[in-house]
Motif scaffolding. Structure first.
Motif, PDB file in Angstrom:
ATOM      1  N   ARG A  35      54.261 -24.541 -26.478  1.00 56.03           N
ATOM      2  CA  ARG A  35      53.818 -23.225 -26.916  1.00 56.03           C
ATOM      3  C   ARG A  35      53.707 -22.312 -25.693  1.00 56.03           C
ATOM      4  NH1 ARG A  35      50.047 -26.526 -30.244  1.00 56.03           N
ATOM      5  NH2 ARG A  35      50.632 -26.286 -32.438  1.00 56.03           N
ATOM      6  N   ARG A  36      53.644 -21.011 -25.947  1.00 54.36           N
ATOM      7  CA  ARG A  36      53.524 -20.067 -24.844  1.00 54.36           C
ATOM      8  C   ARG A  36      52.223 -20.265 -24.069  1.00 54.36           C
ATOM      9  NH1 ARG A  36      55.168 -14.491 -27.846  1.00 54.36           N
ATOM     10  NH2 ARG A  36      53.642 -15.344 -29.309  1.00 54.36           N
ATOM     11  N   GLU A  37      51.133 -20.538 -24.801  1.00 50.33           N
ATOM     12  CA  GLU A  37      49.857 -20.728 -24.111  1.00 50.33           C
ATOM     13  C   GLU A  37      49.872 -21.980 -23.240  1.00 50.33           C
ATOM     14  OE1 GLU A  37      49.130 -21.825 -28.530  1.00 50.33           O
ATOM     15  OE2 GLU A  37      50.289 -20.371 -27.360  1.00 50.33           O
ATOM     16  N   GLU A  38      50.685 -22.971 -23.622  1.00 55.37           N
ATOM     17  CA  GLU A  38      50.783 -24.193 -22.805  1.00 55.37           C
ATOM     18  C   GLU A  38      51.561 -23.923 -21.520  1.00 55.37           C
ATOM     19  OE1 GLU A  38      50.548 -27.569 -26.344  1.00 55.37           O
ATOM     20  OE2 GLU A  38      52.471 -26.607 -25.871  1.00 55.37           O
ATOM     21  N   VAL A  39      52.611 -23.113 -21.614  1.00 53.70           N
ATOM     22  CA  VAL A  39      53.336 -22.735 -20.404  1.00 53.70           C
ATOM     23  C   VAL A  39      52.418 -21.957 -19.477  1.00 53.70           C
ATOM     24  CG1 VAL A  39      55.289 -21.446 -19.464  1.00 53.70           C
ATOM     25  CG2 VAL A  39      55.546 -22.687 -21.615  1.00 53.70           C
ATOM     26  N   ALA A  40      51.647 -21.032 -20.046  1.00 53.91           N
ATOM     27  CA  ALA A  40      50.700 -20.252 -19.245  1.00 53.91           C
ATOM     28  C   ALA A  40      49.698 -21.165 -18.552  1.00 53.91           C
ATOM     29  CB  ALA A  40      49.986 -19.234 -20.134  1.00 53.91           C
ATOM     30  N   GLN A  41      49.195 -22.164 -19.281  1.00 54.07           N
ATOM     31  CA  GLN A  41      48.239 -23.109 -18.697  1.00 54.07           C
ATOM     32  C   GLN A  41      48.867 -23.863 -17.535  1.00 54.07           C
ATOM     33  OE1 GLN A  41      46.684 -25.973 -21.512  1.00 54.07           O
ATOM     34  NE2 GLN A  41      46.064 -27.386 -19.895  1.00 54.07           N
ATOM     35  N   LEU A  42      50.075 -24.357 -17.725  1.00 51.72           N
ATOM     36  CA  LEU A  42      50.746 -25.126 -16.681  1.00 51.72           C
ATOM     37  C   LEU A  42      51.078 -24.259 -15.469  1.00 51.72           C
ATOM     38  CD1 LEU A  42      53.191 -27.185 -18.929  1.00 51.72           C
ATOM     39  CD2 LEU A  42      51.260 -28.097 -17.637  1.00 51.72           C
ATOM     40  N   ALA A  43      51.378 -22.981 -15.718  1.00 53.69           N
ATOM     41  CA  ALA A  43      51.745 -22.081 -14.627  1.00 53.69           C
ATOM     42  C   ALA A  43      50.528 -21.457 -13.952  1.00 53.69           C
ATOM     43  CB  ALA A  43      52.666 -20.979 -15.146  1.00 53.69           C
ATOM     44  N   GLY A  44      49.360 -21.586 -14.567  1.00 54.25           N
ATOM     45  CA  GLY A  44      48.162 -21.018 -13.975  1.00 54.25           C
ATOM     46  C   GLY A  44      48.081 -19.502 -14.100  1.00 54.25           C
ATOM     47  N   VAL A  45      48.643 -18.948 -15.197  1.00 53.94           N
ATOM     48  CA  VAL A  45      48.555 -17.508 -15.441  1.00 53.94           C
ATOM     49  C   VAL A  45      47.902 -17.299 -16.806  1.00 53.94           C
ATOM     50  CG1 VAL A  45      50.597 -17.027 -14.048  1.00 53.94           C
ATOM     51  CG2 VAL A  45      50.848 -17.374 -16.516  1.00 53.94           C
ATOM     52  N   SER A  46      47.472 -16.078 -17.070  1.00 53.63           N
ATOM     53  CA  SER A  46      46.840 -15.815 -18.359  1.00 53.63           C
ATOM     54  C   SER A  46      47.885 -15.855 -19.466  1.00 53.63           C
ATOM     55  CB  SER A  46      46.168 -14.440 -18.343  1.00 53.63           C
ATOM     56  OG  SER A  46      47.136 -13.403 -18.358  1.00 53.63           O
ATOM     57  N   VAL A  47      47.431 -16.189 -20.658  1.00 46.52           N
ATOM     58  CA  VAL A  47      48.333 -16.240 -21.807  1.00 46.52           C
ATOM     59  C   VAL A  47      48.940 -14.870 -22.058  1.00 46.52           C
ATOM     60  CG1 VAL A  47      48.501 -16.689 -24.282  1.00 46.52           C
ATOM     61  CG2 VAL A  47      47.078 -18.159 -22.839  1.00 46.52           C
ATOM     62  N   ASP A  48      48.106 -13.819 -21.960  1.00 46.36           N
ATOM     63  CA  ASP A  48      48.609 -12.462 -22.190  1.00 46.36           C
ATOM     64  C   ASP A  48      49.693 -12.101 -21.184  1.00 46.36           C
ATOM     65  OD1 ASP A  48      48.328  -9.716 -23.439  1.00 46.36           O
ATOM     66  OD2 ASP A  48      47.863  -9.236 -21.346  1.00 46.36           O
ATOM     67  N   TYR A  49      49.487 -12.495 -19.924  1.00 47.78           N
ATOM     68  CA  TYR A  49      50.488 -12.170 -18.904  1.00 47.78           C
ATOM     69  C   TYR A  49      51.799 -12.880 -19.201  1.00 47.78           C
ATOM     70  CZ  TYR A  49      52.484 -11.089 -14.357  1.00 47.78           C
ATOM     71  OH  TYR A  49      53.297 -10.615 -13.359  1.00 47.78           O
ATOM     72  N   TYR A  50      51.738 -14.175 -19.571  1.00 47.70           N
ATOM     73  CA  TYR A  50      52.970 -14.900 -19.865  1.00 47.70           C
ATOM     74  C   TYR A  50      53.670 -14.332 -21.094  1.00 47.70           C
ATOM     75  CZ  TYR A  50      56.432 -18.324 -20.989  1.00 47.70           C
ATOM     76  OH  TYR A  50      57.641 -18.907 -21.303  1.00 47.70           O
ATOM     77  N   ILE A  51      52.895 -13.961 -22.108  1.00 50.33           N
ATOM     78  CA  ILE A  51      53.503 -13.380 -23.311  1.00 50.33           C
ATOM     79  C   ILE A  51      54.244 -12.098 -22.958  1.00 50.33           C
ATOM     80  CG2 ILE A  51      52.988 -12.244 -25.506  1.00 50.33           C
ATOM     81  CD1 ILE A  51      50.789 -14.315 -25.949  1.00 50.33           C
TER      82      ILE A  51
END
Length: 280
Positions: A35-51
């Protein structure tokens, strides 16, 4: 509106399962992969920023964020280069320079021409977009470049639009995947090249197979490997290939086909050269 960056990121997170990334699976997944939030977690960025990044709205994204996303998605070096190019389509990334003057040209230097003709192996020079710019005599005997109109001498165009291509390349599906992967990389590095856009549009309109491969967003350099060819005169050719960037002209690639000494392929190339009075 096209969003190549978002399409690319979605294609790459879809191939990684949560367990492979050390994450617990939870809930019902409508699509495969992270999921997008999982990529954000792994990358250490906010979910909103990754989206926003995946939606193509991540302006002025930093090297640190791009590197973190690349690590999270386990991108290869060519894929990481492609990510940078897509995230910064205005040419601010000088990831692979053109000529020493900074201007691309499809003109072959006299020295490169001499090298090409001095080679005893089948060889040719590719330019941007996989245009075939030059070849030596044995390279022409193997691939038949001189029989193709100058405006159509393009490896991708031949592969997807020439009816004889699947016969010439018995492992056509593999060659098609490699070709599209390199064309994707080239297109990402040169987003303002109208000729690349025109080529992709033409192949997309005329070839369902090209559309299928293009939609998968493959990205890969063509550096070395093997090539199986069924030649109309001498039959099966099991060849290796090496791809070398020309010094001062890295957008021009010297491609050499190689055959193991005393192999059936070496004997077949010798027969081909002898039939046409070439010395190899």
């Amino acid at each position: 509106m096209s969003n190549d960056l978002g399409d690319f990121l979605r294609s790459r997170r879809s191939r990684i399962q949560p367990a492979e990334a050390g994450l617990r699976e939870y809930g019902r997944r409508r699509v495969p992969g992270l999921r997008r939030e999982e990529v954000a977690q792994l990358a250490g960025v906010s979910v909103d920023y990754y989206i926003r990044l995946e939606q193509g709205r991540g302006k002025h994204v930093s090297d640190a964020v791009l590197d973190a996303v690349a690590r999270a998605l386990r991108l290869t070096d060519p894929e990481r280069l492609h990510l940078y190019a897509l995230a910064r389509p205005t040419g601010t990334v000088d990831a692979r320079p053109t000529t020493a003057s900074g201007v691309y040209t499809d003109t072959i230097r006299p020295g490169a021409r001499l090298i090409l003709d001095a080679l005893t192996a089948p060889a040719f020079i590719l330019g941007r977009r996989m245009d075939v710019l030059a070849w030596n005599a044995l390279g022409d005997l193997v691939s038949g470049f001189s029989r193709v109109p100058a405006s159509e001498r393009n490896q991708a165009r031949y592969l997807f639009l020439e009816p004889a291509a699947p016969t010439f390349y018995p492992d056509w599906e593999t060659v098609a995947g490699e070709t599209v992967a390199y064309l994707r990389l080239d297109a990402g590095l040169h987003p303002d090249d109208p000729k690349i856009e025109a080529l992709v549009a033409e192949l997309s309109a005329r070839s369902p197979e090209f559309r299928r491969h293009w939609a998968a967003h493959p990205v890969k350099e063509k550096t070395f490997g093997t090539k199986l060819i069924h030649h109309p005169e001498v039959g099966r050719l099991d060849l290796g290939y090496e791809t070398l960037a020309l010094p001062g002209d890295p957008d021009q690639l010297l491609v050499l086909y190689t055959a193991e000494p005393n192999s059936p392929a070496a004997a077949a190339l010798a027969r081909l050269a002898e039939r046409h009075a070439l010395t190899v």
